[in-house]
Design an enzyme around this catalytic site. Sequence first.
Site, PDB file in Angstrom:
ATOM      1  N   THR A  43     -25.579  47.124 -48.687  1.00 32.18           N
ATOM      2  CA  THR A  43     -25.842  46.442 -47.302  1.00 32.18           C
ATOM      3  C   THR A  43     -27.553  47.189 -47.730  1.00 32.18           C
ATOM      4  O   THR A  43     -28.316  46.475 -46.866  1.00 32.18           O
ATOM      5  CB  THR A  43     -25.189  47.764 -46.392  1.00 32.18           C
ATOM      6  OG1 THR A  43     -24.490  48.481 -46.489  1.00 32.18           O
ATOM      7  CG2 THR A  43     -23.701  46.520 -46.088  1.00 32.18           C
ATOM      8  N   LYS A  79     -29.596  60.800 -37.679  1.00 34.28           N
ATOM      9  CA  LYS A  79     -30.708  61.882 -39.396  1.00 34.28           C
ATOM     10  C   LYS A  79     -31.819  61.775 -39.051  1.00 34.28           C
ATOM     11  O   LYS A  79     -32.302  60.693 -38.422  1.00 34.28           O
ATOM     12  CB  LYS A  79     -30.228  60.505 -40.381  1.00 34.28           C
ATOM     13  CG  LYS A  79     -28.002  60.683 -41.087  1.00 34.28           C
ATOM     14  CD  LYS A  79     -28.243  60.273 -41.732  1.00 34.28           C
ATOM     15  CE  LYS A  79     -26.418  59.997 -41.718  1.00 34.28           C
ATOM     16  NZ  LYS A  79     -26.269  58.556 -42.822  1.00 34.28           N
ATOM     17  N   SER A  84     -22.019  57.258 -41.125  1.00 33.49           N
ATOM     18  CA  SER A  84     -22.939  56.851 -41.303  1.00 33.49           C
ATOM     19  C   SER A  84     -23.568  56.514 -39.761  1.00 33.49           C
ATOM     20  O   SER A  84     -23.424  56.204 -38.515  1.00 33.49           O
ATOM     21  CB  SER A  84     -22.010  54.821 -41.111  1.00 33.49           C
ATOM     22  OG  SER A  84     -22.942  53.844 -40.785  1.00 33.49           O
ATOM     23  N   ALA A  85     -25.129  55.653 -39.208  1.00 36.20           N
ATOM     24  CA  ALA A  85     -25.801  56.027 -38.561  1.00 36.20           C
ATOM     25  C   ALA A  85     -25.352  54.371 -38.368  1.00 36.20           C
ATOM     26  O   ALA A  85     -25.749  53.825 -36.707  1.00 36.20           O
ATOM     27  CB  ALA A  85     -27.703  55.952 -38.565  1.00 36.20           C
ATOM     28  N   GLU A 142     -25.163  60.920 -50.071  1.00 34.00           N
ATOM     29  CA  GLU A 142     -26.383  60.361 -49.609  1.00 34.00           C
ATOM     30  C   GLU A 142     -26.954  59.240 -49.888  1.00 34.00           C
ATOM     31  O   GLU A 142     -27.104  59.876 -51.371  1.00 34.00           O
ATOM     32  CB  GLU A 142     -26.623  61.047 -48.295  1.00 34.00           C
ATOM     33  CG  GLU A 142     -26.698  61.113 -47.344  1.00 34.00           C
ATOM     34  CD  GLU A 142     -27.035  59.489 -46.538  1.00 34.00           C
ATOM     35  OE1 GLU A 142     -27.578  59.225 -46.453  1.00 34.00           O
ATOM     36  OE2 GLU A 142     -26.743  59.312 -45.391  1.00 34.00           O
ATOM     37  N   ASP A 143     -27.505  58.330 -49.817  1.00 30.15           N
ATOM     38  CA  ASP A 143     -28.801  57.306 -50.239  1.00 30.15           C
ATOM     39  C   ASP A 143     -29.790  57.558 -49.716  1.00 30.15           C
ATOM     40  O   ASP A 143     -30.995  57.045 -50.543  1.00 30.15           O
ATOM     41  CB  ASP A 143     -28.495  55.797 -50.391  1.00 30.15           C
ATOM     42  CG  ASP A 143     -28.986  55.024 -49.340  1.00 30.15           C
ATOM     43  OD1 ASP A 143     -28.044  55.620 -48.375  1.00 30.15           O
ATOM     44  OD2 ASP A 143     -29.146  53.814 -49.472  1.00 30.15           O
ATOM     45  N   ASP A 201     -21.713  58.640 -46.668  1.00 33.46           N
ATOM     46  CA  ASP A 201     -22.553  57.677 -45.549  1.00 33.46           C
ATOM     47  C   ASP A 201     -22.313  56.077 -46.212  1.00 33.46           C
ATOM     48  O   ASP A 201     -20.976  55.912 -46.932  1.00 33.46           O
ATOM     49  CB  ASP A 201     -23.758  57.944 -46.534  1.00 33.46           C
ATOM     50  CG  ASP A 201     -24.720  56.272 -46.026  1.00 33.46           C
ATOM     51  OD1 ASP A 201     -25.159  56.120 -44.361  1.00 33.46           O
ATOM     52  OD2 ASP A 201     -25.620  56.767 -46.379  1.00 33.46           O
ATOM     53  N   LEU A 202     -22.422  55.388 -45.554  1.00 29.66           N
ATOM     54  CA  LEU A 202     -21.961  53.590 -45.765  1.00 29.66           C
ATOM     55  C   LEU A 202     -22.931  53.039 -46.720  1.00 29.66           C
ATOM     56  O   LEU A 202     -22.797  52.538 -47.943  1.00 29.66           O
ATOM     57  CB  LEU A 202     -21.596  53.068 -44.895  1.00 29.66           C
ATOM     58  CG  LEU A 202     -20.696  51.621 -44.727  1.00 29.66           C
ATOM     59  CD1 LEU A 202     -19.891  51.507 -45.400  1.00 29.66           C
ATOM     60  CD2 LEU A 202     -20.587  50.979 -43.671  1.00 29.66           C
ATOM     61  N   ASP A 203     -24.151  52.942 -45.850  1.00 24.69           N
ATOM     62  CA  ASP A 203     -25.091  51.400 -46.063  1.00 24.69           C
ATOM     63  C   ASP A 203     -26.051  52.262 -47.749  1.00 24.69           C
ATOM     64  O   ASP A 203     -26.436  53.348 -47.272  1.00 24.69           O
ATOM     65  CB  ASP A 203     -25.922  51.766 -44.694  1.00 24.69           C
ATOM     66  CG  ASP A 203     -25.202  49.969 -44.229  1.00 24.69           C
ATOM     67  OD1 ASP A 203     -24.780  49.385 -43.927  1.00 24.69           O
ATOM     68  OD2 ASP A 203     -25.334  51.017 -43.212  1.00 24.69           O
ATOM     69  N   LYS A 211     -34.323  53.591 -44.235  1.00 23.92           N
ATOM     70  CA  LYS A 211     -33.108  53.945 -44.821  1.00 23.92           C
ATOM     71  C   LYS A 211     -31.691  55.220 -43.724  1.00 23.92           C
ATOM     72  O   LYS A 211     -33.090  56.389 -43.962  1.00 23.92           O
ATOM     73  CB  LYS A 211     -32.283  53.980 -46.614  1.00 23.92           C
ATOM     74  CG  LYS A 211     -32.629  52.745 -46.952  1.00 23.92           C
ATOM     75  CD  LYS A 211     -32.454  52.944 -48.733  1.00 23.92           C
ATOM     76  CE  LYS A 211     -32.993  52.159 -49.353  1.00 23.92           C
ATOM     77  NZ  LYS A 211     -32.470  52.274 -51.114  1.00 23.92           N
TER      78      LYS A 211
END
Length: 217
Positions: free
Chosen positions: A16, A144, A113-114, A168-169, A8-10, A44
């Site tokens: 971010t 997600k 990522s979303a 994933e966060d 995942d990114l953020d 998130k």
Amino acid sequence: TYKGVIFDLDGVIVDTAKFHFLAWRKLANDLGFDFTEEQNEQLKGVSRVESLKKILEWGELELSKTEFKRQMALKNENYLSYVAKMDEDEILPGVQKVINYLIKNNIPFALGSASKNARNILKKINLLEKFDAIVDGNDVSKAKPDPEVFLIAAEKLNIKPENSIVFEDSVAGVQAANNAKMMSIGIGGQKTLGEANYVFTDFTEIDIEFIEKLLTK
Ligand code: G6P
Ligand code: MG
């Protein structure tokens, strides 16, 4: 055995998530209400449209279609003002070490990522060219916890879902990975991400040996 990794990114590669929170909170405040950091957990991993819908529910507000669109644009503009200042120093501690290991050992890895801003952000932190595949908010129709984003990422890496590891966060993202039958590794609090197969506070807590074991056993 595991053959590839999806990030995942953020909140995983870069922090971010805090910028999203600030920008959404400003939107809510401008509309005359507030929400908590605990409520923010529910945002998130959730797309821009779905996030705004949730926030408006919390504020018990309804907006016209035009105003909804305008608020989304304002939020993104505000969010991007934070992103504009980013550079590779924003890569979260411990992440680069894992990415270097994957590159060195020819283990394919993707972004899942979303966010519609994902490519822009990866470029700013100099990681855009490193990924073997990128699946972001522009490529998916189901948010997600639907597994779509991760399933497409695994397909692009040419590996099976059950051979994929996901970092994933978000609660929604951990559920998406679980729904895809992938190994889910939560980055954050055990209390929030308890559904994940493993949880680490951050990447500095992850030993390369741990990743190595997953990928070679
Ligand atoms: C990620 C973040 C969410 C964000 C979503 C859409 O999943 O965790 O907080 O709302 O992406 O991001 P975007 O950059 O397209 O607004
Ligand atoms: Mg995230």
